[in-house]
Write a protein that holds these residues in place. Sequence first.
Motif, PDB file in Angstrom:
ATOM      1  N   GLY A   1       0.776  -1.237   0.000  1.00 23.42           N
ATOM      2  CA  GLY A   1       0.000   0.000   0.000  1.00 23.42           C
ATOM      3  C   GLY A   1       0.806   1.284   0.000  1.00 23.42           C
ATOM      4  O   GLY A   1       0.292   2.346   0.342  1.00 23.42           O
ATOM      5  N   LYS A   2       2.075   1.225  -0.437  1.00 25.47           N
ATOM      6  CA  LYS A   2       2.905   2.438  -0.434  1.00 25.47           C
ATOM      7  C   LYS A   2       2.359   3.508  -1.371  1.00 25.47           C
ATOM      8  O   LYS A   2       2.348   4.686  -1.040  1.00 25.47           O
ATOM      9  N   LYS A  27      -0.290   8.877  -1.974  1.00 25.99           N
ATOM     10  CA  LYS A  27      -1.407   9.686  -2.467  1.00 25.99           C
ATOM     11  C   LYS A  27      -2.167  10.326  -1.310  1.00 25.99           C
ATOM     12  O   LYS A  27      -2.587  11.488  -1.373  1.00 25.99           O
ATOM     13  N   MET A  28      -2.337   9.550  -0.240  1.00 26.13           N
ATOM     14  CA  MET A  28      -3.043  10.074   0.933  1.00 26.13           C
ATOM     15  C   MET A  28      -2.251  11.189   1.598  1.00 26.13           C
ATOM     16  O   MET A  28      -2.812  12.204   2.012  1.00 26.13           O
ATOM     17  N   LEU A  29      -0.937  11.014   1.708  1.00 27.57           N
ATOM     18  CA  LEU A  29      -0.096  12.058   2.301  1.00 27.57           C
ATOM     19  C   LEU A  29      -0.104  13.320   1.444  1.00 27.57           C
ATOM     20  O   LEU A  29      -0.060  14.443   1.967  1.00 27.57           O
ATOM     21  N   ASP A  76       0.722  -2.560   9.376  1.00 30.64           N
ATOM     22  CA  ASP A  76       0.398  -3.806   8.680  1.00 30.64           C
ATOM     23  C   ASP A  76      -0.966  -3.636   8.025  1.00 30.64           C
ATOM     24  O   ASP A  76      -1.970  -3.425   8.703  1.00 30.64           O
ATOM     25  N   THR A  77      -1.002  -3.710   6.705  1.00 32.36           N
ATOM     26  CA  THR A  77      -2.245  -3.443   5.961  1.00 32.36           C
ATOM     27  C   THR A  77      -3.008  -4.717   5.618  1.00 32.36           C
ATOM     28  O   THR A  77      -3.963  -4.664   4.843  1.00 32.36           O
ATOM     29  N   GLU A 114      -9.537   2.757   6.041  1.00 26.41           N
ATOM     30  CA  GLU A 114      -8.959   2.563   7.367  1.00 26.41           C
ATOM     31  C   GLU A 114      -7.482   2.956   7.390  1.00 26.41           C
ATOM     32  O   GLU A 114      -6.992   3.506   8.383  1.00 26.41           O
ATOM     33  N   LEU A 115      -6.781   2.696   6.280  1.00 25.95           N
ATOM     34  CA  LEU A 115      -5.397   3.143   6.172  1.00 25.95           C
ATOM     35  C   LEU A 115      -5.339   4.663   6.208  1.00 25.95           C
ATOM     36  O   LEU A 115      -4.487   5.256   6.890  1.00 25.95           O
ATOM     37  N   ARG A 116      -6.249   5.309   5.501  1.00 29.98           N
ATOM     38  CA  ARG A 116      -6.300   6.786   5.509  1.00 29.98           C
ATOM     39  C   ARG A 116      -6.544   7.297   6.921  1.00 29.98           C
ATOM     40  O   ARG A 116      -5.917   8.270   7.353  1.00 29.98           O
TER      41      ARG A 116
END
Length: 285
Positions: A13-14, A19-21, A137-138, A145-147
């Motif tokens: 998910g890098k 993109k989220m950052l 850990d994704t 949820e990662l966001r």
Amino acid sequence: MKLVIVTGMSGAGKTQALKMLEDMGYYCVDNLPISLVDKFTELSLKSTGDIQKVALGVDIRSGEDLPQLKDVLGRWEQKRFPYQILFLDAGDETLIKRFKETRRKHPLSGTGRIEKGIEAERERLSFLKADADLIIDTSHLLTRELRQELEKIFVEDQEYKNLYITILSFGFKYGIPTDADLVFDVRFLPNPYYVEELRDRTGEEPMVQEYVKQGGTADVFLGKLVDMLDFLIPNYILEGKNQLVIGIGCTGGKHRSVTLASGLYGQLERNAGYGVKLFHRDIQK
């Protein structure tokens, strides 16, 4: 200036994290040659413009130059340059599944097996994971949820400890979850399956929960389980564990396990020192 090195396993998910950052106001650069990392950082520090937060994507694509990053980080340490390493990880089974679903080759597998590529990548990235400030850990995280996790860390400045707990209810008749670290059997509790008006309902409903908890045995068990986890979790964090899957099983995974898993989730989610997620694997079977 704030600098975050975004790295980790291929398929973990890098790209999504970068993109989220970027959405959070970071100036993001992906796959910059290692030989240019130091110079890029120097220029960013001297910048008088709007670049105050930088996210730098570095991973196995750097090839044979990747070990040079050790020297770069060493110089930064000597200069007391503030930076963080965010390492995105996932279990081998999850990574293999993602590569197969997208029909992409692992960058190190060539014409061989994906498993071998993942093994080689873990070895080459081990120095970055060992020095990582943040490990996410994704394996069990949805994109949203990662966001949420990244926003907690990089926007809300909440303290983050590298442990994410998944509480997983399941039915033994469908098999024990292969990724479970701890498994608890709650088939000793009253079974709503044998009550006609409860059979087609689930442990998410109050009437089923009341039936399972009759007599107080379930509450006593839950209390003892929480006490044990209060002891185990801090030790897991000290040991460096970043993902803990707690499986709670009954016969079919619909009533008793769902009730107890939901109760455990309610107890653990109050602790801000780690992330907690609830998942009912077999509730619809």
